[in-house]
Design a protein around this motif. Structure first.
Motif, PDB file in Angstrom:
ATOM      1  N   LYS A 169     127.048  46.071 -27.309  1.00  0.00           N
ATOM      2  CA  LYS A 169     126.863  46.897 -28.506  1.00  0.00           C
ATOM      3  C   LYS A 169     126.280  48.259 -28.145  1.00  0.00           C
ATOM      4  CE  LYS A 169     124.697  46.995 -33.066  1.00  0.00           C
ATOM      5  NZ  LYS A 169     123.822  46.294 -34.033  1.00  0.00           N
ATOM      6  N   TYR A 172     128.973  50.246 -26.552  1.00  0.00           N
ATOM      7  CA  TYR A 172     129.952  50.659 -27.564  1.00  0.00           C
ATOM      8  C   TYR A 172     129.439  51.865 -28.348  1.00  0.00           C
ATOM      9  CZ  TYR A 172     133.339  50.320 -31.375  1.00  0.00           C
ATOM     10  OH  TYR A 172     134.333  50.597 -32.287  1.00  0.00           O
ATOM     11  N   CYS A 176     131.992  54.527 -27.529  1.00  0.00           N
ATOM     12  CA  CYS A 176     133.166  54.293 -28.377  1.00  0.00           C
ATOM     13  C   CYS A 176     133.012  54.744 -29.829  1.00  0.00           C
ATOM     14  CB  CYS A 176     133.531  52.802 -28.374  1.00  0.00           C
ATOM     15  SG  CYS A 176     133.574  52.044 -26.739  1.00  0.00           S
ATOM     16  N   THR A 182     133.423  50.052 -36.544  1.00  0.00           N
ATOM     17  CA  THR A 182     133.450  48.596 -36.408  1.00  0.00           C
ATOM     18  C   THR A 182     133.565  47.869 -37.739  1.00  0.00           C
ATOM     19  OG1 THR A 182     131.027  48.538 -36.483  1.00  0.00           O
ATOM     20  CG2 THR A 182     132.063  48.685 -34.304  1.00  0.00           C
ATOM     21  N   HIS A 193     137.882  49.007 -35.107  1.00  0.00           N
ATOM     22  CA  HIS A 193     137.924  47.827 -34.237  1.00  0.00           C
ATOM     23  C   HIS A 193     137.526  46.531 -34.930  1.00  0.00           C
ATOM     24  CE1 HIS A 193     137.638  50.405 -30.329  1.00  0.00           C
ATOM     25  NE2 HIS A 193     138.876  50.257 -30.740  1.00  0.00           N
ATOM     26  N   ILE A 196     139.248  43.160 -33.806  1.00  0.00           N
ATOM     27  CA  ILE A 196     140.249  43.566 -32.816  1.00  0.00           C
ATOM     28  C   ILE A 196     140.718  42.407 -31.935  1.00  0.00           C
ATOM     29  CG2 ILE A 196     138.475  44.305 -31.155  1.00  0.00           C
ATOM     30  CD1 ILE A 196     140.461  46.534 -30.321  1.00  0.00           C
ATOM     31  N   VAL A 214     142.525  44.373 -23.499  1.00  0.00           N
ATOM     32  CA  VAL A 214     141.451  45.272 -23.940  1.00  0.00           C
ATOM     33  C   VAL A 214     140.831  45.967 -22.731  1.00  0.00           C
ATOM     34  CG1 VAL A 214     139.148  45.382 -24.964  1.00  0.00           C
ATOM     35  CG2 VAL A 214     140.930  44.021 -26.062  1.00  0.00           C
ATOM     36  N   LEU A 243     132.950  43.210 -28.812  1.00  0.00           N
ATOM     37  CA  LEU A 243     134.168  43.333 -29.625  1.00  0.00           C
ATOM     38  C   LEU A 243     134.576  41.982 -30.204  1.00  0.00           C
ATOM     39  CD1 LEU A 243     136.279  45.751 -27.381  1.00  0.00           C
ATOM     40  CD2 LEU A 243     135.261  46.285 -29.604  1.00  0.00           C
ATOM     41  N   LEU A 246     133.215  41.245 -33.706  1.00  0.00           N
ATOM     42  CA  LEU A 246     133.574  42.091 -34.851  1.00  0.00           C
ATOM     43  C   LEU A 246     134.543  41.376 -35.791  1.00  0.00           C
ATOM     44  CD1 LEU A 246     134.034  45.516 -33.018  1.00  0.00           C
ATOM     45  CD2 LEU A 246     131.987  44.593 -34.127  1.00  0.00           C
TER      46      LEU A 246
END
Length: 246
Positions: A169, A172, A176, A182, A193, A196, A214, A243, A246
């Protein structure tokens, strides 16, 4: 509001300032018969230039902050954008030095001004223009729903311990979150995402949504996403762990 949308709005203001600078310069130096008060136009041109510089610095801050925080490898488009930006600031310093210090070169100032305007338009076009075009002027573009299809998916180990998820996290948010969100699958700079790794396909490449794909997208991205090939295997696994939540 995505930071890239804010930057794009500021770039539109920069574009307007550029057009106004060209207009005032042409009116002052280009016409045989003056339509406006020349002294007033010169004052407006100087004021316009000061606002231009302040706005340029603000936009440059956003860009450099993004580069420093993400350490992303620039795409070809980003490289051209950087070349335009560096050329603009170099010519701007040159123009100011000709006006205030090396006054024997003053006759070159008009040509430099035109070059700055053209390069500014190129700089804005390769960044804000591109962003506003692909996002329909900042409106989130929902990812097209893809019907579930059957595909053979090789199972890969996904870390699910708390420490890996927390590290993922943090990674990210620093790498990202500038381009992705998210909480949904809507587009900002890139697709959201949400879910995802629970969807059948990745949103852009349309490859099966597997941890392996990914990881490959992060290191060898499809289309315009910058590469994060410098991330370690552990970093990638932590990102995938996050990810997966999520």
């Amino acid at each position: 509001m995505p930071i890239f949308f804010i930057k794009s709005l500021l770039s539109i203001l920069l574009f307007i300032l550029t057009i106004f600078a060209i207009f005032t310069m042409f009116e002052v130096f280009g016409r045989l018969e003056n339509r406006f008060n020349i002294e007033r136009l010169k004052k407006l041109h100087r004021l316009n230039g000061k606002v231009y510089i302040l706005l340029y610095i603000l936009i440059a801050y956003f860009c450099l902050d993004f580069v420093v925080k993400t350490k992303a490898e620039p795409s070809p488009r980003a490289t051209f954008h950087a070349i335009f930006a560096i050329s603009v600031i170099t010519l701007l310093f040159l123009k100011l030095s000709f006006i205030h210090i090396y006054k024997k070169f003053y006759n070159q100032v008009k040509i430099i001004g035109i070059l700055i305007a053209l390069l500014t338009i190129g700089m804005i076009g390769t960044s804000a223009g591109y962003y506003l075009l692909i996002t329909k002027f900042g409106i989130d573009i929902p990812v097209k729903r893809v019907e579930k299809i059957r595909f053979e998916e090789k199972r890969f180990y996904v870390k699910n311990d708390t420490e890996s998820i927390v590290k993922g996290k943090e990674l990210y948010e620093s790498k990202c979150s500038f381009c992705h969100e998210t909480s949904s699958t809507k587009w900002g700079v890139g697709p959201g995402h949400k879910g995802i790794l629970k969807n059948p396909l990745l949103p852009v490449s349309k490859k099966p949504a597997t941890p392996e794909n990914v990881a490959n997208q992060i290191r060898n991205p499809y289309k315009d996403m910058p590469s994060f090939s410098y991330l370690s295997d552990e970093d990638i696994l932590n990102l995938i762990a996050y990810l997966n939540t999520l």
